[in-house]
Design an enzyme around this catalytic site. Structure first.
Site, short mmCIF file in Angstrom:
data_model
loop_
_atom_site.label_atom_id
_atom_site.label_comp_id
_atom_site.label_asym_id
_atom_site.label_seq_id
_atom_site.Cartn_x
_atom_site.Cartn_y
_atom_site.Cartn_z
N HIS A 151 0.85 -1.19 0.00
CA HIS A 151 0.00 0.00 0.00
C HIS A 151 0.89 1.24 0.00
O HIS A 151 2.02 1.20 0.48
CB HIS A 151 -0.89 0.02 1.23
CG HIS A 151 -1.93 -1.05 1.25
ND1 HIS A 151 -2.97 -1.04 2.14
CD2 HIS A 151 -2.09 -2.17 0.49
CE1 HIS A 151 -3.74 -2.10 1.93
NE2 HIS A 151 -3.21 -2.80 0.94
N GLU A 195 0.86 3.89 1.84
CA GLU A 195 1.30 4.30 3.18
C GLU A 195 2.38 3.36 3.72
O GLU A 195 3.33 3.81 4.34
CB GLU A 195 0.12 4.32 4.16
CG GLU A 195 -0.99 5.26 3.78
CD GLU A 195 -2.08 4.62 2.93
OE1 GLU A 195 -3.18 5.17 2.89
OE2 GLU A 195 -1.82 3.57 2.30
N CYS A 250 -5.78 1.98 5.93
CA CYS A 250 -6.41 0.74 6.40
C CYS A 250 -5.80 0.36 7.76
O CYS A 250 -4.87 0.99 8.25
CB CYS A 250 -6.20 -0.37 5.38
SG CYS A 250 -4.49 -0.99 5.31
N CYS A 284 -1.96 -0.38 7.53
CA CYS A 284 -1.15 0.84 7.39
C CYS A 284 -1.21 1.69 8.65
O CYS A 284 -0.20 2.29 9.04
CB CYS A 284 -1.62 1.63 6.17
SG CYS A 284 -1.27 0.77 4.61
#
Length: 150
Positions: free
Chosen positions: A53, A55, A83, A86
């Site tokens: 991801h 992040e 999420c 993260c």
């Protein structure tokens, strides 16, 4: 005072770049004293790794390049609310503030997501405060997702 809209727009540009590279449309950047020090895109598809991801890619770079003290002074801007995975990484890295564009709730409505947890709920379990600001320019972020998740 931080120019949140300016930096969120930059994350939207990163999200669109991620999409152009064949990935999911998410982007993130790290800011210290109104200056972008690091940025990243989602690379889940191109790296064939579900954990890539935007992040998490950013936190990985940041913890390798910045001191713990400096990380505590950063603001992480992200195109979409982080999420649970993260959010945990952001907390453990010591990043003090998260500013997001599109909310997890809105993303869930667009994608019919099945694991929608606001990042603030995750951070509330932490032993130190992580400030959360958002959504900012959510309609723009939602439009990016609507164009991708068809």
């Amino acid at each position: 005072m931080e120019n949140h809209q300016y930096f969120v727009k930059k994350t939207y540009q990163l999200a669109q770049s991620a999409q152009k590279h064949g990935n999911h449309p998410f982007g993130a950047l790290l800011v210290i004293d109104e200056k972008i020090v690091l940025s990243s895109e989602n690379t889940v598809i191109s790296d064939n790794d579900i954990t890539k991801h935007a992040e998490l890619n950013l936190v990985s770079l940041a913890t390798q390049q910045l001191t713990t003290k400096l990380l505590g002074k950063t603001i992480l801007y992200t195109s979409t609310e982080p999420c649970a995975m993260c959010s945990g990484a952001i907390f453990w890295a010591g990043i003090s503030t998260v500013v997001y564009g599109c909310s997890a709730k809105k993303l869930g409505e667009i994608t019919t997501g099945s694991f929608v947890v606001p990042c603030k709920d995750i951070f509330n379990y932490g032993t130190r405060e992580t400030a959360v600001i958002g959504p900012i320019l959510e309609t723009q972020g939602a439009d990016i997702h609507r164009g991708f998740w068809k």
